[in-house]
Design a protein around this motif. Structure first.
Motif, short mmCIF file in Angstrom:
data_model
loop_
_atom_site.label_atom_id
_atom_site.label_comp_id
_atom_site.label_asym_id
_atom_site.label_seq_id
_atom_site.Cartn_x
_atom_site.Cartn_y
_atom_site.Cartn_z
N SER A 106 0.45 -1.38 -0.14
CA SER A 106 -0.33 -0.01 -0.17
C SER A 106 0.58 1.19 0.11
O SER A 106 0.28 2.34 -0.03
CB SER A 106 -0.70 -0.10 1.09
OG SER A 106 -2.04 -0.85 0.69
N GLY A 107 1.94 1.28 -0.24
CA GLY A 107 2.90 2.43 0.42
C GLY A 107 5.21 1.25 -0.11
O GLY A 107 4.39 1.18 0.07
N PHE A 108 5.17 3.16 -1.04
CA PHE A 108 6.35 3.04 -1.04
C PHE A 108 7.67 3.91 -0.24
O PHE A 108 6.87 4.78 -0.15
CB PHE A 108 7.11 2.27 -2.61
CG PHE A 108 6.12 1.71 -3.19
CD1 PHE A 108 6.86 0.63 -3.43
CD2 PHE A 108 4.62 1.56 -3.74
CE1 PHE A 108 6.27 -0.31 -3.75
CE2 PHE A 108 4.11 0.32 -3.96
CZ PHE A 108 4.53 -0.47 -4.65
N LEU A 109 8.17 3.65 0.44
CA LEU A 109 8.64 4.88 0.64
C LEU A 109 10.78 4.80 0.57
O LEU A 109 11.14 3.68 0.95
CB LEU A 109 9.36 5.17 2.69
CG LEU A 109 8.49 5.53 2.86
CD1 LEU A 109 8.01 5.71 4.31
CD2 LEU A 109 8.33 7.20 2.97
N TRP A 131 0.78 5.36 -0.10
CA TRP A 131 2.05 6.56 0.00
C TRP A 131 2.99 6.06 -1.13
O TRP A 131 3.49 5.06 -0.43
CB TRP A 131 2.26 6.45 1.76
CG TRP A 131 3.32 7.36 1.87
CD1 TRP A 131 4.07 7.92 1.41
CD2 TRP A 131 2.83 8.74 2.39
NE1 TRP A 131 5.29 9.10 1.92
CE2 TRP A 131 4.05 9.74 3.00
CE3 TRP A 131 1.61 9.82 3.07
CZ2 TRP A 131 4.39 10.69 2.73
CZ3 TRP A 131 1.77 11.01 3.75
CH2 TRP A 131 2.72 11.05 3.54
N LEU A 132 3.01 6.64 -1.48
CA LEU A 132 4.13 6.99 -2.99
C LEU A 132 5.24 7.73 -2.45
O LEU A 132 4.47 8.88 -3.05
CB LEU A 132 3.48 6.82 -4.14
CG LEU A 132 2.25 5.42 -3.73
CD1 LEU A 132 2.17 5.61 -5.61
CD2 LEU A 132 3.45 4.15 -3.73
N ASP A 133 6.30 7.54 -2.66
CA ASP A 133 7.24 8.18 -2.46
C ASP A 133 7.45 9.29 -3.46
O ASP A 133 7.09 8.52 -4.66
CB ASP A 133 9.32 7.82 -2.05
CG ASP A 133 9.76 8.07 -2.06
OD1 ASP A 133 10.43 8.76 -2.95
OD2 ASP A 133 10.69 8.94 -1.47
N PRO A 134 7.76 9.91 -3.82
CA PRO A 134 8.32 11.06 -4.89
C PRO A 134 8.57 9.88 -6.27
O PRO A 134 8.26 10.20 -7.40
CB PRO A 134 8.29 12.80 -4.45
CG PRO A 134 7.56 12.38 -3.55
CD PRO A 134 7.59 11.65 -2.79
#
Length: 226
Positions: A106-109, A131-134
């Motif tokens: 659901s997200g990448f950082l 949440w996706l890191d740009p």
């Protein structure tokens, strides 16, 4: 109510650093730490965290395989409270990002993300957002747009959506929050959530992150377009 977090990384120093960064957040609790995917699956099963911060490259079972297990149907003890995964990586690798998304992340950082961004990501994903890191998002978009074969069959799936559901999907893919989408479409936020839920059900998607990916993959949203 505190967000329960499980940390998974094969480097003790990285786990300790993340735990230290989150320790000052009164609404976030670290409920466990482990160093490989197999242990992550076992600990997630017993601890039932809200969010797993998952390294993508580990010996044995990697983060992608562990994510697939943890986000699978019936893994969570409470079907209304699925366990969500944020992938942590030092790499801007399109294939890794794509595989993790398909696995249910659901997200990448990136691991060098600012402490405030880490806490915001945990809260957002725990609340059902993506949440996706740009930098990761840019890699993901480039990867999808470079794969014209990947869109085969997708337009047919989109035909199941109503006009308003497509509108919601487009705006979400452009990065708007539910509140912003509601303002743009002049509807209530609850209506937006209902439409987005129907989009996920009709397209067989797990969460907002996969919906964003599909919007780009299908060509419904074109990078750089208004």
């Amino acid at each position: 109510m505190s967000v329960r977090v499980l940390l998974v990384d094969d480097q003790q120093l990285v786990r300790s650093g993340i735990a230290m960064l989150l320790a000052g957040e009164p609404d976030i609790d670290i409920v466990g730490e482990c160093s490989d995917g197999t242990a992550a699956v076992a600990m997630a099963h017993t601890q039932q965290p809200d969010v797993v911060l998952m390294d993508v490259r580990m010996p044995g079972m990697d983060g992608v395989a562990a994510t697939r297990e943890i986000t699978s149907d019936d893994f969570s003890a409470d079907p209304d409270r699925p366990i969500r995964v944020i992938i942590l990586t030092t790499y801007h690798v399109g294939e890794t990002v794509y595989a993790a998304l398909r696995a249910g992340a659901s997200g990448f950082l990136l691991k060098d993300a600012a402490p405030t961004e880490l806490a915001l990501a945990v809260r957002a994903v725990a609340g059902g957002e993506a949440w996706l890191d740009p930098a990761v998002a840019r890699t993901m978009i480039d990867d999808f747009t470079a794969r014209p074969e990947a869109s085969i069959g997708v337009p047919g799936r989109l035909s199941a959506l109503t006009g308003r559901e497509r509108d919601v999907l487009v705006l979400v893919a452009h990065g708007l929050s539910n509140t912003e989408v509601a303002r743009r479409l002049l509807v209530g936020e609850a209506t937006v959530k209902t439409h987005l839920g129907r989009v996920l059900i009709k397209l067989g998607l797990r969460d907002r992150a996969q919906a964003v990916a599909l919007a780009y993959q299908s060509g419904l949203v074109v990078p750089g377009a208004p």
